[in-house]
Design an enzyme around this catalytic site. Structure first.
Site, mmCIF file in Angstrom:
data_model
loop_
_atom_site.group_PDB
_atom_site.id
_atom_site.type_symbol
_atom_site.label_atom_id
_atom_site.label_comp_id
_atom_site.label_asym_id
_atom_site.label_seq_id
_atom_site.Cartn_x
_atom_site.Cartn_y
_atom_site.Cartn_z
ATOM 1 N N SER A 196 -55.680 4.462 20.991
ATOM 2 C CA SER A 196 -56.868 3.966 20.285
ATOM 3 C C SER A 196 -57.128 2.480 20.498
ATOM 4 O O SER A 196 -58.211 1.986 20.200
ATOM 5 C CB SER A 196 -56.734 4.242 18.775
ATOM 6 N N ARG A 197 -56.145 1.764 21.035
ATOM 7 C CA ARG A 197 -56.304 0.315 21.245
ATOM 8 C C ARG A 197 -55.338 -0.150 22.334
ATOM 9 O O ARG A 197 -54.460 0.582 22.763
ATOM 10 C CB ARG A 197 -56.035 -0.455 19.949
ATOM 11 N N VAL B 148 -46.655 10.262 15.681
ATOM 12 C CA VAL B 148 -45.792 11.119 16.488
ATOM 13 C C VAL B 148 -44.311 10.904 16.210
ATOM 14 O O VAL B 148 -43.476 11.674 16.704
ATOM 15 C CB VAL B 148 -46.080 10.939 17.998
ATOM 16 N N ASN C 49 -47.391 6.618 25.591
ATOM 17 C CA ASN C 49 -47.684 5.194 25.444
ATOM 18 C C ASN C 49 -47.391 4.663 24.046
ATOM 19 O O ASN C 49 -47.142 3.469 23.888
ATOM 20 C CB ASN C 49 -49.153 4.936 25.789
ATOM 21 N N SER D 275 -41.020 -0.872 29.690
ATOM 22 C CA SER D 275 -41.290 -2.309 29.659
ATOM 23 C C SER D 275 -40.279 -3.035 30.525
ATOM 24 O O SER D 275 -39.139 -2.577 30.694
ATOM 25 C CB SER D 275 -41.192 -2.841 28.219
ATOM 26 N N TYR E 119 -36.112 -3.415 20.542
ATOM 27 C CA TYR E 119 -37.205 -2.966 21.401
ATOM 28 C C TYR E 119 -36.709 -2.692 22.822
ATOM 29 O O TYR E 119 -37.034 -1.667 23.426
ATOM 30 C CB TYR E 119 -38.296 -4.035 21.414
ATOM 31 N N ALA F 124 -33.733 -1.880 23.764
ATOM 32 C CA ALA F 124 -32.897 -0.673 23.766
ATOM 33 C C ALA F 124 -33.750 0.581 23.855
ATOM 34 O O ALA F 124 -33.422 1.527 24.590
ATOM 35 C CB ALA F 124 -32.032 -0.645 22.508
ATOM 36 N N THR F 125 -34.872 0.595 23.134
ATOM 37 C CA THR F 125 -35.713 1.799 23.151
ATOM 38 C C THR F 125 -36.410 1.963 24.493
ATOM 39 O O THR F 125 -36.567 3.090 24.985
ATOM 40 C CB THR F 125 -36.767 1.763 22.029
ATOM 41 N N LYS F 126 -36.825 0.866 25.108
ATOM 42 C CA LYS F 126 -37.516 0.971 26.393
ATOM 43 C C LYS F 126 -36.545 1.349 27.509
ATOM 44 O O LYS F 126 -36.898 2.102 28.433
ATOM 45 C CB LYS F 126 -38.237 -0.331 26.714
#
Length: 246
Positions: free
Chosen positions: A16-17, A63, A89, A141, A154, A156-158
């Site tokens: 949405s953005r 989600v 995304n 990323s 952040y 770690a998640t990417k």
């Protein structure tokens, strides 16, 4: 269930953005039927609904909640009959030194960036497996590759998304499904709003191409990876950062 649509069908989470909106816009321009979701509507969603009433669908969903992720995928299949493309995304950043990071921030970033991606991919891949075709792109990323101070959670998640990409490429390849990651650098989107102009200028000076990226720089790479032209690239992490990490 409505009649299956002739256009290729793409799901883009968090569209949405920002970067997600750029990917949605690019796919719509190419003639895809695109479904996106986010926790809240934006003015851009309203524009797409009016301009592409038969090829655009929006669902308000978080989600990181398994029921929402499953409902989102089910809604698309009921509407258009299939899923050809999934772009994961949706994500959230979380800044701060790890020693001072509270449980709430860790849960929020991990739940959306990792668990949300897994939930949507699990549901969407089932329909792709049945049709023996599909393309999945995970938006990771450069921080998942090189790391940045204050972005440990952040990062770690990417990095986890890139590991997921490599494993799924092996798992799904025999069924004609490609899985790749795109790792953007610094873009002029909402994700860079925490940086002041001096910091952004410093990044520009360190970038070989001399500028920050924009959503279209990434969207064009995504478009190739999910297109029928990509017949043999899978399990890869493509960095789109203007040469910053080179």
């Amino acid at each position: 269930m409505t009649a299956p649509i002739e256009a290729r069908v793409a799901l883009v989470t968090g569209g949405s953005r920002g970067l997600g909106a750029g990917i949605v816009e690019d796919l719509l321009a190419q003639g895809y039927a695109v479904a996106t979701c986010s926790r809240s509507r934006t003015d851009q969603v309203e524009v797409w609904e009016k301009e592409f009433p038969d090829r655009f669908s929006f669902l308000s969903a978080d989600v990181s909640v398994e029921a929402d992720a499953t409902r989102y995928v089910k809604d698309v299949v009921q509407r258009w009959g299939r899923i050809d493309v999934l772009v994961n995304n949706a994500g959230v950043a979380g800044e701060g030194m790890i020693a001072l990071t509270d449980d709430g921030l860790i849960d929020r970033v991990v739940d959306l960036n990792i668990k949300g991606t897994l939930y949507v991919t699990r549901a969407a891949s089932r329909t792709m497996l049945a049709r023996r075709s599909g393309a999945i792109v995970n938006i990771s990323s450069v921080v998942g590759l090189s790391g940045y101070r204050g972005l440990s959670v952040y990062s770690a998640t990417k990095a986890a998304l890139d590991g997921m990409t490599r494993s799924l490429a092996r798992e799904l390849g025999s069924r004609g499904i490609t899985v790749n990651s795109v790792a953007p650098g610094y873009l002029r989107t909402e994700m860079s709003h925490g940086l002041d102009e001096d910091q952004l200028k410093q990044i520009e000076r360190r970038t070989p191409l001399g500028r920050l990226g924009d959503a279209q720089d990434v969207a064009r790479v995504v478009s190739f990876l999910v297109s029928p032209d990509n017949k043999f690239m899978t399990g890869q992490v493509l960095v789109v950062d203007g040469g910053l990490s080179s």
